[in-house]
Design a protein around this motif. Structure first.
Motif, PDB file in Angstrom:
ATOM      1  N   HIS A 132      -9.868   3.816   4.412  1.00 26.98           N
ATOM      2  CA  HIS A 132      -8.808   4.725   4.598  1.00 26.98           C
ATOM      3  C   HIS A 132      -8.773   5.398   3.074  1.00 26.98           C
ATOM      4  CE1 HIS A 132      -6.330   3.497   8.117  1.00 26.98           C
ATOM      5  NE2 HIS A 132      -6.792   2.251   7.865  1.00 26.98           N
ATOM      6  N   PHE A 133      -9.570   4.859   2.391  1.00 28.22           N
ATOM      7  CA  PHE A 133      -9.580   5.370   0.887  1.00 28.22           C
ATOM      8  C   PHE A 133     -10.701   6.402   0.465  1.00 28.22           C
ATOM      9  CE2 PHE A 133      -7.023   1.695   1.093  1.00 28.22           C
ATOM     10  CZ  PHE A 133      -5.848   2.091   0.590  1.00 28.22           C
ATOM     11  N   LYS A 134     -11.608   6.362   1.427  1.00 27.89           N
ATOM     12  CA  LYS A 134     -12.836   7.416   1.003  1.00 27.89           C
ATOM     13  C   LYS A 134     -12.294   8.768   1.067  1.00 27.89           C
ATOM     14  CE  LYS A 134     -14.189   7.760   5.913  1.00 27.89           C
ATOM     15  NZ  LYS A 134     -15.253   7.362   7.146  1.00 27.89           N
ATOM     16  N   THR A 135     -12.739   9.566   0.015  1.00 25.10           N
ATOM     17  CA  THR A 135     -12.765  10.948  -0.009  1.00 25.10           C
ATOM     18  C   THR A 135     -13.978  11.845  -0.495  1.00 25.10           C
ATOM     19  OG1 THR A 135     -12.358  10.698  -2.518  1.00 25.10           O
ATOM     20  CG2 THR A 135     -10.412  10.355  -1.243  1.00 25.10           C
ATOM     21  N   SER A 136     -13.878  13.080  -0.653  1.00 24.26           N
ATOM     22  CA  SER A 136     -14.986  13.809  -0.912  1.00 24.26           C
ATOM     23  C   SER A 136     -15.582  13.406  -2.332  1.00 24.26           C
ATOM     24  CB  SER A 136     -14.950  15.420  -1.063  1.00 24.26           C
ATOM     25  OG  SER A 136     -13.733  15.800  -1.957  1.00 24.26           O
ATOM     26  N   THR A 137     -14.658  12.943  -3.147  1.00 22.51           N
ATOM     27  CA  THR A 137     -15.099  12.599  -4.514  1.00 22.51           C
ATOM     28  C   THR A 137     -15.365  11.148  -4.655  1.00 22.51           C
ATOM     29  OG1 THR A 137     -12.852  12.648  -5.229  1.00 22.51           O
ATOM     30  CG2 THR A 137     -14.115  14.600  -5.487  1.00 22.51           C
ATOM     31  N   ASN A 138     -14.790  10.350  -3.772  1.00 19.05           N
ATOM     32  CA  ASN A 138     -15.194   8.744  -4.089  1.00 19.05           C
ATOM     33  C   ASN A 138     -15.262   8.455  -2.550  1.00 19.05           C
ATOM     34  OD1 ASN A 138     -14.913   6.114  -4.472  1.00 19.05           O
ATOM     35  ND2 ASN A 138     -12.975   5.964  -4.693  1.00 19.05           N
ATOM     36  N   GLN A 139     -16.787   8.264  -2.165  1.00 15.29           N
ATOM     37  CA  GLN A 139     -17.275   8.211  -0.698  1.00 15.29           C
ATOM     38  C   GLN A 139     -17.547   6.406  -0.677  1.00 15.29           C
ATOM     39  OE1 GLN A 139     -20.382  10.655   0.424  1.00 15.29           O
ATOM     40  NE2 GLN A 139     -18.839  12.576  -0.175  1.00 15.29           N
ATOM     41  N   ALA A 140     -17.213   5.842  -1.797  1.00 17.24           N
ATOM     42  CA  ALA A 140     -17.578   4.607  -1.441  1.00 17.24           C
ATOM     43  C   ALA A 140     -16.605   3.529  -2.159  1.00 17.24           C
ATOM     44  CB  ALA A 140     -18.910   4.024  -2.136  1.00 17.24           C
ATOM     45  N   PRO A 141     -15.010   3.518  -1.658  1.00 22.42           N
ATOM     46  CA  PRO A 141     -14.231   2.909  -2.420  1.00 22.42           C
ATOM     47  C   PRO A 141     -14.357   1.422  -2.428  1.00 22.42           C
ATOM     48  CG  PRO A 141     -13.572   3.786  -0.518  1.00 22.42           C
ATOM     49  CD  PRO A 141     -14.778   4.477  -0.438  1.00 22.42           C
ATOM     50  N   HIS A 142     -14.243   0.542  -3.479  1.00 27.40           N
ATOM     51  CA  HIS A 142     -14.410  -0.729  -3.201  1.00 27.40           C
ATOM     52  C   HIS A 142     -13.071  -1.436  -3.426  1.00 27.40           C
ATOM     53  CE1 HIS A 142     -19.169  -1.007  -4.153  1.00 27.40           C
ATOM     54  NE2 HIS A 142     -18.794   0.400  -4.535  1.00 27.40           N
ATOM     55  N   TYR A 143     -12.157  -0.675  -2.990  1.00 27.29           N
ATOM     56  CA  TYR A 143     -10.900  -1.456  -2.993  1.00 27.29           C
ATOM     57  C   TYR A 143     -10.284  -1.300  -1.584  1.00 27.29           C
ATOM     58  CZ  TYR A 143      -9.305   3.322  -4.039  1.00 27.29           C
ATOM     59  OH  TYR A 143      -9.073   4.579  -4.210  1.00 27.29           O
ATOM     60  N   ALA A 144      -9.417  -2.431  -1.214  1.00 26.63           N
ATOM     61  CA  ALA A 144      -8.410  -2.147  -0.188  1.00 26.63           C
ATOM     62  C   ALA A 144      -7.062  -2.714  -0.442  1.00 26.63           C
ATOM     63  CB  ALA A 144      -9.084  -3.053   0.887  1.00 26.63           C
ATOM     64  N   GLN A 145      -6.294  -2.528   0.305  1.00 28.05           N
ATOM     65  CA  GLN A 145      -4.862  -2.987   0.215  1.00 28.05           C
ATOM     66  C   GLN A 145      -4.558  -4.437   0.374  1.00 28.05           C
ATOM     67  OE1 GLN A 145      -2.085  -0.592   2.478  1.00 28.05           O
ATOM     68  NE2 GLN A 145      -1.775   0.585   0.839  1.00 28.05           N
ATOM     69  N   PRO A 146      -4.032  -5.255  -0.516  1.00 28.17           N
ATOM     70  CA  PRO A 146      -3.679  -6.553  -0.008  1.00 28.17           C
ATOM     71  C   PRO A 146      -2.403  -6.490   1.013  1.00 28.17           C
ATOM     72  CG  PRO A 146      -2.566  -6.147  -2.016  1.00 28.17           C
ATOM     73  CD  PRO A 146      -3.527  -5.014  -1.753  1.00 28.17           C
ATOM     74  N   GLY A 147      -2.035  -7.293   1.730  1.00 28.17           N
ATOM     75  CA  GLY A 147      -1.001  -7.339   2.836  1.00 28.17           C
ATOM     76  C   GLY A 147       0.337  -7.695   2.075  1.00 28.17           C
ATOM     77  N   GLU A 148       1.490  -7.039   2.778  1.00 31.92           N
ATOM     78  CA  GLU A 148       2.673  -7.263   2.250  1.00 31.92           C
ATOM     79  C   GLU A 148       3.041  -8.662   2.422  1.00 31.92           C
ATOM     80  OE1 GLU A 148       4.923  -2.746   2.700  1.00 31.92           O
ATOM     81  OE2 GLU A 148       5.514  -4.797   3.863  1.00 31.92           O
ATOM     82  N   PRO A 149       3.766  -9.334   1.136  1.00 34.37           N
ATOM     83  CA  PRO A 149       4.163 -10.676   1.361  1.00 34.37           C
ATOM     84  C   PRO A 149       5.596 -10.624   2.460  1.00 34.37           C
ATOM     85  CG  PRO A 149       5.207  -9.742  -0.528  1.00 34.37           C
ATOM     86  CD  PRO A 149       4.230  -8.629   0.000  1.00 34.37           C
ATOM     87  N   GLY A 150       5.431 -11.869   3.193  1.00 34.96           N
ATOM     88  CA  GLY A 150       6.568 -12.053   4.224  1.00 34.96           C
ATOM     89  C   GLY A 150       7.780 -11.946   3.279  1.00 34.96           C
ATOM     90  N   LEU A 151       8.986 -12.346   4.052  1.00 33.95           N
ATOM     91  CA  LEU A 151      10.241 -12.497   3.438  1.00 33.95           C
ATOM     92  C   LEU A 151      10.829 -13.732   3.773  1.00 33.95           C
ATOM     93  CD1 LEU A 151      11.959  -9.119   4.820  1.00 33.95           C
ATOM     94  CD2 LEU A 151      11.036  -9.528   2.458  1.00 33.95           C
ATOM     95  N   GLU A 152      11.677 -14.357   2.704  1.00 28.93           N
ATOM     96  CA  GLU A 152      12.235 -15.588   2.935  1.00 28.93           C
ATOM     97  C   GLU A 152      13.721 -15.514   2.779  1.00 28.93           C
ATOM     98  OE1 GLU A 152      10.088 -19.343   1.755  1.00 28.93           O
ATOM     99  OE2 GLU A 152      12.072 -19.797   0.445  1.00 28.93           O
ATOM    100  N   GLU A 153      14.599 -15.880   3.562  1.00 28.35           N
ATOM    101  CA  GLU A 153      15.860 -15.781   3.422  1.00 28.35           C
ATOM    102  C   GLU A 153      16.752 -16.814   3.972  1.00 28.35           C
ATOM    103  OE1 GLU A 153      16.519 -11.698   4.798  1.00 28.35           O
ATOM    104  OE2 GLU A 153      15.730 -11.972   6.775  1.00 28.35           O
TER     105      GLU A 153
END
Length: 331
Positions: A132-153
């Motif tokens: 999802h993070f590749k652009t014309s200026t950054n065609q090889a992004p080495h990062y990805a998003q972590p998942g959101e934490p679950g909720l505790e209540e």
């Protein structure tokens, strides 16, 4: 509904699943020396879901669940493969169940229909892969998003019985006897004050194939709103009844006075209860002759439909059902 198993309040810790992490992956194929990013997204964390189930009459099955934990989502993989979602946890609850945040007491959900589903605690979203993070200026992004934490209540579930008619009266007014004589319900009946220690529901047949649901609420005493007797524990069940049938025994010292005390306790608990339609039935009328009934009628409040009944001899039970049905139909 077994009396000893009637549970109408539970509190538990609800923990949804965390979202899976997105993958930071690059395409690796024999004839593609410079493959681009193809990391897939992480899967969603599992939700905690409430589902209405008309086969349940109590929260007993949840009494010992102190922690309800949903599965976390799986991480994404190369080839744009999305991780699998965490498995949801579905809690079946009786109709009339409400859920509140235990910290703020905010109303979170209200279950009134069979099969109705409400997400109580939402699972975390899965992270996006590096695709999802590749652009014309950054065609090889080495990062990805972590998942959101679950909720505790911490969550509180309360059951408020759904019934067309709620029986309101002092202990030993004859509510259990009436319910057992006009429905298939078999509540415990005794000669001690608090015979009914839990609400009982009964389906009352009415002319042909019609019917309505009646709830026998444990007896109110003066001061119940301040915690005397059984206190306000069962007053909340009256909140869900469309019509209130006040039952006062013929041998009461004063019908008008007992009626006013009962009204006062309901008003202290929740003033909106006084907006409900009311019917007054004087029970144990088999002890009276016509002359006595005529005398007693003079002290019955004129603003409320009333009649004399006897559950034992079946006296005036059909006219009572007629009054109840008319009130239900005019809702």
């Amino acid at each position: 509904m077994a009396d000893s198993n009637f549970i109408d309040y539970v509190k538990f810790c609800s923990r949804s699943g965390s979202g899976g992490a997105g993958a930071a992956h690059f395409r690796r194929e024999k004839h593609v020396p410079k493959g681009g990013p193809d990391g897939g997204d992480g899967g969603r964390g599992g939700h905690i879901i409430l589902r209405g189930n008309s086969q349940h009459w109590t929260l007993l099955h949840l009494k010992y669940k102190k922690h309800v934990i949903a599965e976390s989502g799986k991480g994404g993989e190369g080839g744009r493969r999305t991780g699998s979602d965490g498995k949801d946890v579905i809690l079946d609850v009786p109709l009339g169940t409400i859920a509140r945040d235990a910290e703020t007491m905010e109303l979170r959900a209200e279950i009134t229909e069979d099969g109705q589903e409400v997400i109580l605690t939402r699972g975390g979203r899965g992270g996006l892969g590096n695709d999802h993070f590749k652009t014309s200026t950054n065609q090889a992004p080495h990062y990805a998003q972590p998942g959101e934490p679950g909720l505790e209540e911490w969550i509180i579930l309360e059951l408020k019985l759904l019934a067309d008619v709620g029986l309101v009266g002092f202990p030993n007014a004859g509510k259990s006897t009436l319910l057992s004589s006009i429905s298939a319900a078999k509540p415990e009946i005794g000669d001690y004050p608090f015979t009914t220690l839990v609400p009982n529901l009964g389906v009352v047949s009415y002319r042909g194939d019609r019917s309505f649901v009646m709830a026998d609420i444990p007896g109110i005493i003066e001061g119940a709103a301040e915690g005397k007797g059984l206190g306000t524990r069962f007053l909340r069940h009256i909140e869900r009844n469309s019509i209130l049938l006040f039952l006062i025994p013929a041998d009461a010292p004063s019908i008008a006075e007992q009626y006013q005390i009962l009204l006062g306790e309901l008003e202290k608990h929740n003033p909106e209860l006084l907006d409900k339609k009311r019917i007054l039935a004087v029970s144990k009328a088999d002890m009276l002759d016509e002359e006595l009934m005529e005398e007693m009628r003079k002290e019955i409040p004129t603003e409320i439909p009333s009649l004399f009944i006897s559950a034992v001899s079946q006296y005036q039970l059909e006219p009572m059902k007629d009054l109840i049905w008319q009130a239900i139909q005019s809702e």
